[in-house]
Design a protein around this motif. Structure first.
Motif: not given
Length: 312
Positions: A15-28, A46-50, A54-62
């Motif tokens: 499901g949708p990513w939270s701002p916290e998850e976004d921040a973790k992924l971006r920072d990492y 430290d993300l409970k995501r596949c 993560c790849r999709l979130r990074w490439l398409n949004y972050l």
DNA sequence: AAATACCACAACCGCAGTCAC
DNA sequence: AGTGACTGCGGTTGTGGTATT
């Protein structure tokens, strides 16, 4: 044998990513990069995501330099040109639009651009196969499609897109197009009621598939059951009459060309598109430009015949 | 004001090609 | 060489916001 398992699917969040998850992924990623291993990344970050997610979130949004918001007219032109020519190769199309992702473009096409184009596709009922295509095309999908599918351009007052076609055939291949795919001399840029048009012969409708296949991803026909050809689906199912559109012949040509390309090679999206490389794509989208008076120039800076196409 | 429909966008799913073991 | 994970892509679905009834 093989590698370690991908991820524990039972323990990954969807499901949708939270701002916290976004921040973790971006920072990492900013600190460590992806190291070319998306599967291992969620655990390290430290993300409970596949990892795929993560790849999709990074490439398409972050990812930095991602461009969100309205598409420009120029971007529309590029998308239309490439879609007509190479089909739904979103990653290739995205490569020509800096800051745009394939997902972005795909969504934009499906939700907006396609509908704009749908509003100008006339419906025909008598559908027969077009005349056979010359054998000489069989071996040259690229030259065929480049010649046959004219790039889209914006008219001088930005009211409609136009499609250009050389008055003089650019090549022998072009010259051997069916005779009814010809322009007249009364075209007038910017006036949809006084434009050059492509006339199909009596009883012919260009597409081999349904006319809206090109724009709807092959979801089938919506031809009128009463045998008329006066209506078409517009926004929210509204019926738009052809006479209200001011013109009606462009899509006949477009679909014809599209289908000819498709027929010539069997399967348009699977065969032709693969024959393109980056240079081909760049050449395609760069092959026309506007002259000082708003006319479209071809590669040789010669003025082209014009006709209104998409009237928004 | 509530229910419903519509829309845009984000995210997921499945497939095919590639690559590591 | 064979197996199966990884990656990238395109199609589809889900979700939240807004408009309409």
């Amino acid at each position: 044998m093989g590698r370690a398992p991908c991820c524990d699917k039972a323990n990954v969040k969807k499901g949708p990513w939270s701002p916290e998850e976004d921040a973790k992924l971006r920072d990492y990623i900013e600190k460590n990069g992806t190291a070319g291993n998306w599967i291992a990344l969620p655990q390290k970050a430290d993300l409970k995501r596949c990892g795929k997610s993560c790849r999709l979130r990074w490439l398409n949004y972050l990812r930095p330099n991602i461009k969100h918001g309205e598409f420009s007219i120029e971007e529309d032109r590029i998308i239309c040109t490439l879609y007509v020519t190479i089909g739904s190769r979103w990653s290739i199309i995205a490569a020509q639009l800096p800051g745009r992702t394939d997902n972005d473009i795909k969504n934009y096409w499906n939700t907006k651009l396609k509908k704009k184009l749908m509003s100008v596709i006339p419906q025909f009922n008598q559908r027969r196969a077009p005349p056979p295509f010359p054998d000489s095309y069989q071996d040259s999908p690229l030259s065929l499609s480049s010649q046959m599918l004219p790039p889209l351009s914006l008219d001088s007052n930005s009211q409609y897109y136009t499609c250009s076609l050389n008055k003089q055939p650019a090549s022998q291949e072009f010259a051997s197009l069916p005779q009814y795919l010809s322009t007249n001399d009364n075209n007038s840029l910017g006036n949809p009621n006084n434009c050059s048009s492509f006339q199909a012969p009596e009883g012919y409708y260009s597409p081999l598939k349904e006319s809206n296949n090109f724009l709807s991803g092959g979801e089938g026909s919506c031809s009128c059951s009463d045998g008329s050809s006066g209506g078409q689906l517009g926004r929210a199912g509204e019926i738009i009459k052809q006479e209200d559109m001011g013109f009606q012949d462009y899509s006949t040509y477009t679909d014809y060309a599209y289908q000819c390309v498709e027929k010539t090679n069997g399967y348009f999206s699977e065969n032709i598109a693969e024959s393109y490389n980056l240079d081909d794509v760049k050449r395609l989208i760069g092959s026309t430009s506007l002259s000082c008076n708003g006319s479209i120039l071809d590669e040789n800076r010669e003025e082209l015949d014009l006709m209104p196409m998409y009237y928004f």
